[in-house]
Write a protein that holds these residues in place. Structure first.
Motif, mmCIF file in Angstrom:
data_model
loop_
_atom_site.group_PDB
_atom_site.id
_atom_site.type_symbol
_atom_site.label_atom_id
_atom_site.label_comp_id
_atom_site.label_asym_id
_atom_site.label_seq_id
_atom_site.Cartn_x
_atom_site.Cartn_y
_atom_site.Cartn_z
ATOM 1 N N MET A 1 -9.943 34.537 63.930
ATOM 2 C CA MET A 1 -9.652 34.954 65.297
ATOM 3 C C MET A 1 -8.199 34.659 65.620
ATOM 4 S SD MET A 1 -12.963 33.591 67.434
ATOM 5 C CE MET A 1 -12.269 34.058 68.978
ATOM 6 N N LYS A 2 -7.621 35.481 66.435
ATOM 7 C CA LYS A 2 -6.261 35.273 66.934
ATOM 8 C C LYS A 2 -6.284 35.436 68.447
ATOM 9 C CE LYS A 2 -3.343 34.758 63.472
ATOM 10 N NZ LYS A 2 -2.510 33.597 63.339
ATOM 11 N N PHE A 3 -5.566 34.566 69.133
ATOM 12 C CA PHE A 3 -5.433 34.670 70.585
ATOM 13 C C PHE A 3 -4.366 35.708 70.880
ATOM 14 C CE2 PHE A 3 -3.474 33.183 74.623
ATOM 15 C CZ PHE A 3 -4.569 33.387 75.430
ATOM 16 N N LYS A 4 -4.741 36.750 71.609
ATOM 17 C CA LYS A 4 -3.816 37.844 71.886
ATOM 18 C C LYS A 4 -3.133 37.715 73.238
ATOM 19 C CE LYS A 4 -6.324 41.005 68.904
ATOM 20 N NZ LYS A 4 -7.134 39.998 68.275
ATOM 21 N N GLY A 5 -3.568 36.760 74.051
ATOM 22 C CA GLY A 5 -2.928 36.534 75.339
ATOM 23 C C GLY A 5 -3.473 37.400 76.450
ATOM 24 N N LYS A 6 -4.423 38.282 76.144
ATOM 25 C CA LYS A 6 -4.967 39.150 77.184
ATOM 26 C C LYS A 6 -6.051 38.439 77.982
ATOM 27 C CE LYS A 6 -3.898 43.308 74.628
ATOM 28 N NZ LYS A 6 -4.376 44.395 73.833
ATOM 29 N N GLU A 7 -6.827 37.585 77.307
ATOM 30 C CA GLU A 7 -7.892 36.864 77.996
ATOM 31 C C GLU A 7 -7.415 35.464 78.356
ATOM 32 O OE1 GLU A 7 -8.593 36.104 73.581
ATOM 33 O OE2 GLU A 7 -8.171 37.866 74.759
ATOM 34 N N PRO A 44 -0.502 32.396 69.526
ATOM 35 C CA PRO A 44 0.659 33.257 69.279
ATOM 36 C C PRO A 44 1.970 32.470 69.289
ATOM 37 C CG PRO A 44 -0.130 33.556 71.518
ATOM 38 C CD PRO A 44 -1.111 32.651 70.842
ATOM 39 N N PRO A 45 3.081 33.109 68.906
ATOM 40 C CA PRO A 45 4.381 32.424 68.839
ATOM 41 C C PRO A 45 4.867 31.830 70.165
ATOM 42 C CG PRO A 45 4.496 34.546 67.736
ATOM 43 C CD PRO A 45 3.154 34.472 68.385
ATOM 44 N N GLN A 46 4.374 32.321 71.293
ATOM 45 C CA GLN A 46 4.800 31.761 72.582
ATOM 46 C C GLN A 46 4.422 30.278 72.694
ATOM 47 O OE1 GLN A 46 3.251 34.662 72.094
ATOM 48 N NE2 GLN A 46 3.334 35.985 73.868
ATOM 49 N N PHE A 47 3.397 29.863 71.950
ATOM 50 C CA PHE A 47 2.925 28.493 72.003
ATOM 51 C C PHE A 47 3.576 27.627 70.926
ATOM 52 C CE2 PHE A 47 -0.268 30.709 74.387
ATOM 53 C CZ PHE A 47 -0.760 29.789 75.291
ATOM 54 N N SER A 48 4.670 28.061 70.323
ATOM 55 C CA SER A 48 5.278 27.312 69.217
ATOM 56 C C SER A 48 5.765 25.924 69.665
ATOM 57 C CB SER A 48 6.414 28.109 68.586
ATOM 58 O OG SER A 48 7.411 28.370 69.527
ATOM 59 N N GLN A 49 6.360 25.817 70.853
ATOM 60 C CA GLN A 49 6.787 24.505 71.358
ATOM 61 C C GLN A 49 5.593 23.584 71.536
ATOM 62 O OE1 GLN A 49 8.982 25.548 74.934
ATOM 63 N NE2 GLN A 49 10.791 24.594 74.073
ATOM 64 N N PHE A 50 4.509 24.147 72.007
ATOM 65 C CA PHE A 50 3.278 23.396 72.219
ATOM 66 C C PHE A 50 2.747 22.851 70.892
ATOM 67 C CE2 PHE A 50 -1.413 23.465 72.656
ATOM 68 C CZ PHE A 50 -1.553 22.525 73.650
ATOM 69 N N LYS A 51 2.772 23.687 69.866
ATOM 70 C CA LYS A 51 2.306 23.269 68.537
ATOM 71 C C LYS A 51 3.184 22.151 67.983
ATOM 72 C CE LYS A 51 0.860 27.912 67.258
ATOM 73 N NZ LYS A 51 1.055 28.970 66.264
ATOM 74 N N VAL A 52 4.485 22.276 68.158
ATOM 75 C CA VAL A 52 5.405 21.255 67.664
ATOM 76 C C VAL A 52 5.140 19.925 68.361
ATOM 77 C CG1 VAL A 52 7.846 20.563 67.611
ATOM 78 C CG2 VAL A 52 7.183 22.868 66.926
ATOM 79 N N SER A 53 4.936 19.968 69.673
ATOM 80 C CA SER A 53 4.691 18.716 70.398
ATOM 81 C C SER A 53 3.387 18.069 69.932
ATOM 82 C CB SER A 53 4.678 18.945 71.903
ATOM 83 O OG SER A 53 3.562 19.714 72.265
ATOM 84 N N TYR A 54 2.375 18.872 69.609
ATOM 85 C CA TYR A 54 1.126 18.313 69.085
ATOM 86 C C TYR A 54 1.369 17.659 67.721
ATOM 87 C CZ TYR A 54 -3.452 17.949 66.940
ATOM 88 O OH TYR A 54 -4.560 17.472 66.301
ATOM 89 N N ASN A 55 2.097 18.343 66.856
ATOM 90 C CA ASN A 55 2.343 17.830 65.510
ATOM 91 C C ASN A 55 3.198 16.561 65.506
ATOM 92 O OD1 ASN A 55 0.824 19.784 64.171
ATOM 93 N ND2 ASN A 55 2.531 21.216 64.167
ATOM 94 N N CYS A 56 4.010 16.374 66.529
ATOM 95 C CA CYS A 56 4.867 15.187 66.603
ATOM 96 C C CYS A 56 4.106 13.950 67.071
ATOM 97 C CB CYS A 56 6.049 15.444 67.529
ATOM 98 S SG CYS A 56 7.226 16.606 66.837
ATOM 99 N N GLN A 57 2.946 14.155 67.663
ATOM 100 C CA GLN A 57 2.171 13.023 68.160
ATOM 101 C C GLN A 57 1.324 12.432 67.036
ATOM 102 O OE1 GLN A 57 -0.185 14.371 71.412
ATOM 103 N NE2 GLN A 57 1.566 14.752 72.729
ATOM 104 N N ARG A 58 1.091 11.148 67.132
ATOM 105 C CA ARG A 58 0.271 10.473 66.117
ATOM 106 C C ARG A 58 -1.216 10.642 66.408
ATOM 107 N NH1 ARG A 58 2.944 7.131 62.565
ATOM 108 N NH2 ARG A 58 5.072 6.652 63.163
ATOM 109 N N GLU A 59 -1.565 10.714 67.676
ATOM 110 C CA GLU A 59 -2.985 10.795 68.022
ATOM 111 C C GLU A 59 -3.498 12.228 67.952
ATOM 112 O OE1 GLU A 59 -3.130 10.963 72.795
ATOM 113 O OE2 GLU A 59 -2.294 9.113 71.966
#
Length: 154
Positions: A1-7, A44-59
C-alpha cells in the motif's frame, strides 16, 4: 500500500492495521514495530522530514503514537502548502527590446490600453460583422438562461 494523500492519514494507517489483523488470522503476525516501519516507508516524499525525525530518535513509537504524530504532520503540511501560479512567456524578439519599449520602461508606468479591432468579430459565435452584445444568438442564449437583457447602447 502507498499513501496517496487523497484520504485522511489516520484512516490510511487504520486500514493498514486492519490488514495486519487479517494477516494475524492467517497465522502471519506482524509486530507493531514492523507495522510502524511499513507505514513510514509507504508515506509520500512530503513526509521525508517526518521520517528523518523518527529515525533520529532512539525510542520506537507505538501505532497510536504514530497515528497522532502523522496527523500532526499532515496538518502542518496542509498549513505550509500555498497555492501559486507561475507565468511564463516568450517574446518574438528573444530578449531584445525595441527602442521605444526601452524608453517606456525608463519613464513612469503607463497603463496599456487595449484597442478593440472590428475585425475580431463576435466572441460568442465567432462571426465577423457584429459584436457580442449585438449577437442574436447571444441575446437568445441569455433569454433562455433567464438572464436580464443587456442595456441598449446610446
Amino acid at each position: 500500500m502507498k499513501f496517496k494523500g487523497k484520504e485522511n492519514i489516520r484512516e490510511y494507517i487504520m486500514e493498514m492495521s486492519h490488514l495486519a489483523s487479517k494477516l494475524k488470522t492467517l497465522k502471519l503476525e506482524l509486530s507493531d514495530d514492523l507495522l510502524v516501519h511499513l507505514v513510514l516507508i509507504s508515506l509520500p516524499p512530503q513526509f521525508s522530514q517526518f521520517k528523518v525525525s523518527y529515525n533520529c530518535q532512539r525510542e520506537k513509537w507505538t501505532l497510536n503514537e504514530l497515528i497522532s504524530f502523522c496527523v500532526q504532520e499532515e496538518e502542518r503540511l496542509k498549513q505550509e502548502k500555498t497555492e501559486s501560479a507561475h507565468l511564463a512567456s516568450t517574446s518574438k524578439d528573444k530578449g531584445k527590446k525595441r527602442k521605444n519599449e526601452a524608453a517606456k520602461d525608463k519613464g513612469p508606468a503607463h497603463k496599456k490600453q487595449t484597442q478593440t479591432n472590428s475585425d475580431d468579430g463576435c466572441f460568442f459565435c465567432n462571426m465577423k460583422g457584429h459584436m457580442k452584445k449585438e449577437c442574436a444568438k447571444y441575446i437568445a442564449w441569455r433569454a433562455k438562461k433567464g438572464l436580464p437583457e443587456l442595456p441598449k447602447a446610446k
